[in-house]
Design a protein around this motif. Sequence first.
Motif, mmCIF file in Angstrom:
data_model
loop_
_atom_site.group_PDB
_atom_site.id
_atom_site.type_symbol
_atom_site.label_atom_id
_atom_site.label_comp_id
_atom_site.label_asym_id
_atom_site.label_seq_id
_atom_site.Cartn_x
_atom_site.Cartn_y
_atom_site.Cartn_z
ATOM 1 N N THR A 22 0.822 -1.215 0.000
ATOM 2 C CA THR A 22 0.000 0.000 0.000
ATOM 3 C C THR A 22 0.855 1.264 0.000
ATOM 4 O OG1 THR A 22 -0.100 -0.065 2.418
ATOM 5 C CG2 THR A 22 -1.898 -1.141 1.192
ATOM 6 N N TYR A 23 2.133 1.149 -0.330
ATOM 7 C CA TYR A 23 2.991 2.325 -0.356
ATOM 8 C C TYR A 23 3.766 2.353 -1.663
ATOM 9 C CZ TYR A 23 6.708 -0.998 0.647
ATOM 10 O OH TYR A 23 7.576 -2.056 0.576
ATOM 11 N N GLU A 24 4.205 3.525 -2.031
ATOM 12 C CA GLU A 24 5.043 3.686 -3.210
ATOM 13 C C GLU A 24 6.488 3.829 -2.745
ATOM 14 O OE1 GLU A 24 4.405 3.537 -6.347
ATOM 15 O OE2 GLU A 24 2.259 3.190 -6.114
ATOM 16 N N GLY A 30 11.594 9.257 -0.633
ATOM 17 C CA GLY A 30 11.655 10.717 -0.591
ATOM 18 C C GLY A 30 11.356 11.263 0.789
ATOM 19 N N LYS A 31 10.403 10.649 1.483
ATOM 20 C CA LYS A 31 10.064 11.090 2.838
ATOM 21 C C LYS A 31 11.191 10.769 3.814
ATOM 22 C CE LYS A 31 5.038 10.858 2.217
ATOM 23 N NZ LYS A 31 4.880 12.318 2.325
ATOM 24 N N ALA A 32 11.816 9.613 3.627
ATOM 25 C CA ALA A 32 12.963 9.267 4.467
ATOM 26 C C ALA A 32 14.115 10.239 4.228
ATOM 27 C CB ALA A 32 13.411 7.834 4.173
ATOM 28 N N LEU A 33 14.340 10.591 2.978
ATOM 29 C CA LEU A 33 15.386 11.556 2.647
ATOM 30 C C LEU A 33 15.118 12.895 3.324
ATOM 31 C CD1 LEU A 33 17.745 12.799 1.091
ATOM 32 C CD2 LEU A 33 16.277 12.929 -0.921
ATOM 33 N N ASP A 34 13.895 13.371 3.251
ATOM 34 C CA ASP A 34 13.547 14.637 3.898
ATOM 35 C C ASP A 34 13.851 14.595 5.395
ATOM 36 O OD1 ASP A 34 12.685 15.766 1.539
ATOM 37 O OD2 ASP A 34 10.575 15.277 1.858
ATOM 38 N N ALA A 52 7.093 8.813 9.284
ATOM 39 C CA ALA A 52 7.251 9.670 8.110
ATOM 40 C C ALA A 52 6.836 8.965 6.824
ATOM 41 C CB ALA A 52 8.697 10.146 7.998
ATOM 42 N N THR A 53 7.169 7.697 6.716
ATOM 43 C CA THR A 53 6.897 6.950 5.477
ATOM 44 C C THR A 53 5.541 6.257 5.481
ATOM 45 O OG1 THR A 53 7.974 4.955 6.341
ATOM 46 C CG2 THR A 53 9.363 6.525 5.118
ATOM 47 N N ARG A 57 7.866 -1.255 10.747
ATOM 48 C CA ARG A 57 9.272 -1.670 10.696
ATOM 49 C C ARG A 57 9.530 -2.849 9.757
ATOM 50 N NH1 ARG A 57 12.480 -1.066 16.389
ATOM 51 N NH2 ARG A 57 11.835 1.055 16.911
ATOM 52 N N PRO A 58 8.718 -3.916 9.819
ATOM 53 C CA PRO A 58 8.965 -5.027 8.888
ATOM 54 C C PRO A 58 8.917 -4.589 7.427
ATOM 55 C CG PRO A 58 7.484 -5.729 10.642
ATOM 56 C CD PRO A 58 7.633 -4.253 10.789
ATOM 57 N N SER A 59 7.991 -3.671 7.108
ATOM 58 C CA SER A 59 7.899 -3.195 5.722
ATOM 59 C C SER A 59 9.130 -2.375 5.350
ATOM 60 C CB SER A 59 6.635 -2.355 5.537
ATOM 61 O OG SER A 59 5.475 -3.139 5.709
#
Length: 214
Positions: A22-24, A30-34, A52-53, A57-59
Amino acid sequence: MVQKSKPPAAADAPKRRGRPRTYEPNVALGKALDLFRRQGFAATSLDDLSEATGMNRPSLYGAFGDKRELYIKSYQRYREEARAAMVEIFRQEMPVRQRLERIFASALNIYLSGDTGPRGCFTVVTAASEAVGDPEIRAMVLDGLAELDKAFASCFRRAIENGELPESADPAVLAQLASSTVHSIAIRSRARVPRKELEALVKGAIDVMVGSKS
């Protein structure tokens, strides 16, 4: 009453798969980078990254590996985006002063961006922190610094060939001066020095490298 037995499942029936993702990945990265740019590696927890993402954690582990691997992928993403923002300015034909002005203006746009304040340069932040004790990250940072030096040296060589600079000018030394200016405005922008002061610094540096306007 005799219960009817259920027919056996067909041998070729497709197996049910788990819940769809369910995530891109690109959005999540990009959110982790920010977040890493804003807080740095040490101050960013896995819980912060998960929030943020939008990934548990498993994902996160399944998509990007551990926190260090995610940091490395984030830094690679930053390098790609910074390169894309600059590449056309380095490639296009224009006077050397105009080229430098556009490069530094583009750099300031990147360094002063951020929803909660200027984020500076991720390469400079990484050089001062994670590159100190991590050989792999240090090699990536050194590669980024060398890439910038090489790009600046190329534009100064063209300026010499076009008669904009004297033949005695040293492209390698000028490139290091230009790169040092980039690093200086990156640090100062993160410290929230006003853009007008940074632009004055840039103008003075360009005057030193290519001569003041007549």
